[in-house]
Write an enzyme that holds these catalytic residues in place. Structure first.
Site, PDB file in Angstrom:
ATOM      1  CB  CYS A 192      12.537   6.471   1.398  1.00  0.00           C
ATOM      2  SG  CYS A 192      11.351   5.293   0.799  1.00  0.00           S
ATOM      3  NE  ARG A 228       8.089  -3.344   1.586  1.00  0.00           N
ATOM      4  CZ  ARG A 228       7.755  -2.696   0.479  1.00  0.00           C
ATOM      5  NH1 ARG A 228       6.744  -3.094  -0.256  1.00  0.00           N
ATOM      6  NH2 ARG A 228       8.460  -1.649   0.100  1.00  0.00           N
ATOM      7  CD  GLN A 282      11.533  -1.333  -2.756  1.00  0.00           C
ATOM      8  OE1 GLN A 282      12.148  -0.637  -1.967  1.00  0.00           O
ATOM      9  NE2 GLN A 282      10.260  -1.163  -3.001  1.00  0.00           N
ATOM     10  CG  ASP A 336      13.970   2.516  -3.757  1.00  0.00           C
ATOM     11  OD1 ASP A 336      13.298   3.293  -4.459  1.00  0.00           O
ATOM     12  OD2 ASP A 336      13.669   2.171  -2.610  1.00  0.00           O
ATOM     13  CG  HIS A 390      14.763   7.787  -2.804  1.00  0.00           C
ATOM     14  ND1 HIS A 390      15.394   6.686  -2.275  1.00  0.00           N
ATOM     15  CD2 HIS A 390      13.440   7.585  -2.608  1.00  0.00           C
ATOM     16  CE1 HIS A 390      14.492   5.870  -1.762  1.00  0.00           C
ATOM     17  NE2 HIS A 390      13.295   6.381  -1.947  1.00  0.00           N
ATOM     18  CE  LYS A 425      -0.077   4.280  -7.061  1.00  0.00           C
ATOM     19  NZ  LYS A 425       0.038   2.964  -6.490  1.00  0.00           N
ATOM     20  CG  HIS A 472       9.649   7.383  -3.138  1.00  0.00           C
ATOM     21  ND1 HIS A 472      10.311   7.003  -2.001  1.00  0.00           N
ATOM     22  CD2 HIS A 472       8.790   8.348  -2.774  1.00  0.00           C
ATOM     23  CE1 HIS A 472       9.849   7.722  -0.987  1.00  0.00           C
ATOM     24  NE2 HIS A 472       8.929   8.538  -1.429  1.00  0.00           N
TER      25      HIS A 472
HETATM   26 ZN   LIG Z   1      11.525   5.565  -1.486  1.00  0.00          ZN
END
Ligand SMILES: [Zn+2]
Ligand SMILES: [Zn+2]
Length: 577
Positions: free
Chosen positions: A274, A303, A321, A323, A325, A405, A452
């Site tokens: 992000c 991580r 990921q 991902d 946004h 979420k 997200h």
């Molecule tokens: Zn994010």
């Protein structure tokens, strides 16, 4: 925590009672063993013993003794006792005395439960009598420290499982066996998909065949995202300290991050995409007319996980990921975007024949942003689900502190669930990064709503789940090798290679096995490699310009003309059947 259902409680009681029976049996067989605690745990129970030196080879004997105890059908009799009585009863067992002193201190009544001549300090509850425990099995032995403290003596932990019926136990054992066969680490090795190495623990190395699987998933993903109106971005994996301070990660996520120093400046490897993605947003003033903005990013994140929790592709230290946004200007846009994400997620999961369920997590006690904002956001998530006629499970208070979420939990062929996709609203980052847009009023005094979302979640983990879901039998469009041609003898090699060339040119991933091995062996090996179509060529096939088609399920489909076969397979691949 979610409230336990009545049936879960019953099962817990049954399993804890089985733990008593285990301790009872152990004490009869090994009188010097000291029993400590024996709770029910998820999927079973355990009991910890001091001075018990056994191996799984002893399980049969212990189980036999347990069965005897069940057969006697001793009632579990409750009796209140004094601390003095406990000290006398368990004079050789300091663990029980320690527990009893603690219960007493906490103001609890001391109770023992007796079945036959075995008594245990316990608060209960238990089933009525030992005869109610009808189906159990001892599973494994592990070392465990008293109270989990390494300074204490190591105890022997015996794990078992118990079910209300023999059928349920049988089903469970079958599932365990099937899960072991499908273990993605095992299949990943057999099919040469990926490996792990000491030079980067917890970070997968993808081999050529595994990379094909990876690329096919990405190719499909890109096509679907393109159709759904997403743009794609790419951002660096190393970003400076200031950025992570601004995002809050430096303060809240530091122990899970990797760092490096360049030109005396602190940098971190991104644990999330992000903050980098937001830089693209902030590159210029955004006008309300541009929204919604949908930007996907296949971002490699790192991580730091403790080495003890690493587990194949399921728990790794570096992963990609899928991902995205999404930025919206108002509630109406927000709801439409939520619906768009749910629809896209549904489409992608169905492609892999995954069932799934959705959970909606709402405002936790400690949350940022005002209550009205939360209410609106939660309503947008719930309304989107309702409008799409989808059920969801509500997890009140389980949202992140920065927004509510939806989580998507996949169900695999063995009925196990895996949380993969997520759709999260974020009230925090737009504030931390001072995100704005130019409204219809000509001012920049407007804040976008940020979402997200991931669908695969982590590509690595998704591939792990997929491998176990299909037991290595990938659908043809994903398969590293789609067709293998096997020659009956050397003199058919030219024909095999000509056919293979034709297939290769048509876009089929094809291999030839022209080794001087028996055809039976070649077929078996191709089946173990989970090749979708196994073609045998010999005298007759050369003469007729055909191939004899078999599938990995050991079915022989007979001779097919080369061109017709190619056409059929290409269609299957293109349709991602
Ligand atoms: Zn994010
Ligand atoms: Zn008990």
């Amino acid at each position: 925590m979610a409230k336990k259902k009545e049936s879960d409680k019953d099962l817990e009681t049954l399993r804890h009672s089985a733990a008593h029976i285990l301790a009872h049996a152990v004490k009869e067989l090994y009188p010097d063993a000291k029993n400590t605690i024996g709770p029910a745990v998820e999927e079973g129970f355990y009991y910890d013993f001091e001075n018990l030196d056994i191996t799984p080879a002893d399980f049969k004997t212990i189980e036999r003794k347990m069965k005897e105890i069940c057969k006697k059908n001793y009632p579990f009799e409750k009796k209140e006792v004094s601390l003095a009585e406990i000290k006398k009863m368990f004079k050789n067992n300091k663990y029980k005395i320690e527990l009893a002193e603690e219960f007493k201190k906490a103001g609890d009544k001391l109770t023992i439960y007796q079945d036959g001549d075995f008594a245990d300090l316990c608060r209960g509850p238990h089933v009525e009598s030992t005869g109610k425990v009808k189906a159990f099995k001892l599973i494994k032995i592990a070392g465990a420290y008293w109270r989990g403290d390494q300074k204490n003596k190591q105890l022997t932990r015996v794990y078992g499982i118990a079910f209300p019926s023999k059928e349920e136990l049988k089903d469970y054992l079958h599932k365990i066996e099937e899960a072991a066969k499908r273990d993605h680490r095992k299949i990943g090795k057999e099919l040469e998909l990926f490996s792990f190495h000491d030079c980067a623990p917890g970070m997968p190395f993808w081999h050529p065949k595994g990379t094909i699987v990876w690329n096919e998933l990405i190719k499909y993903w890109r096509e679907e995202h393109h159709k759904a109106g997403y743009g794609e971005i790419k951002t660096p994996i190393i970003l400076n300290k200031e950025l992570w301070e601004q995002s809050g990660h430096w303060k809240h996520f530091k122990e899970n991050m990797y760092f490096t120093k360049v030109d005396n400046q602190d940098y971190a490897l991104k644990p999330m995409n992000c903050p980098g993605g937001i830089q693209v947003y902030k590159n210029r003033v955004r006008s309300y007319r541009e929204f919604p903005l949908r930007w996907a990013e296949l971002g490699l994140v790192h991580r730091h996980e403790l080495s003890g929790v690493l587990a194949g592709l399921f728990r790794v230290r570096s992963f990609t990921q899928d991902d995205a946004h999404i930025y919206c200007v108002d509630d109406k846009q927000l709801k439409e975007e939520i619906k768009g994400v749910i629809t896209l997620t549904d489409k992608i999961y169905k492609k892999f024949k995954f069932d799934y369920h959705v959970e909606l997590s709402t405002k936790p006690e400690k949350a940022m942003g005002d209550a009205k904002l939360w209410e609106k956001a939660e309503k947008a998530l719930a309304d989107a689900m309702k409008e799409l006629k989808k059920d969801y499970k509500l997890n009140p208070g389980d949202g992140a502190f920065y927004g509510p979420k939806l989580d998507f939990h996949l169900k695999d062929a063995l009925g196990r669930t895996w949380q993969c996709g997520t759709l999260q609203l974020d009230f925090q980052l737009p504030i931390n990064f001072d995100l704005k847009f130019m409204g219809a009023d000509g001012t920049e005094n407007h804040k976008p709503i940020m979402l997200h979302r991931t669908i695969y979640g982590s590509i690595e983990r998704f591939i792990g789940v997929l491998i176990e879901h299909v037991a290595g039998k990938f659908p043809i469009w994903v398969s590293p090798v789609q067709v293998k041609i096997l020659t009956v003898a050397d003199r058919f090699n030219d024909y095999a290679n000509t056919v293979a060339k034709k297939m290769f040119d048509a876009g089929i991933r094809v291999d030839v096995d022209d080794r001087a091995e028996s055809i039976g062996k070649k077929v078996r090996e191709a089946q173990l490699q989970q090749i979708n179509y196994i073609l045998v060529v010999g005298e007759k096939e050369v003469k007729d310009k055909t191939v004899t088609v078999r599938t990995r399920d050991n079915k022989v489909h007979g001779a097919e003309k080369i061109d017709a076969f190619i056409k059929k397979v290409v269609k299957e691949i293109q349709e991602r059947a």
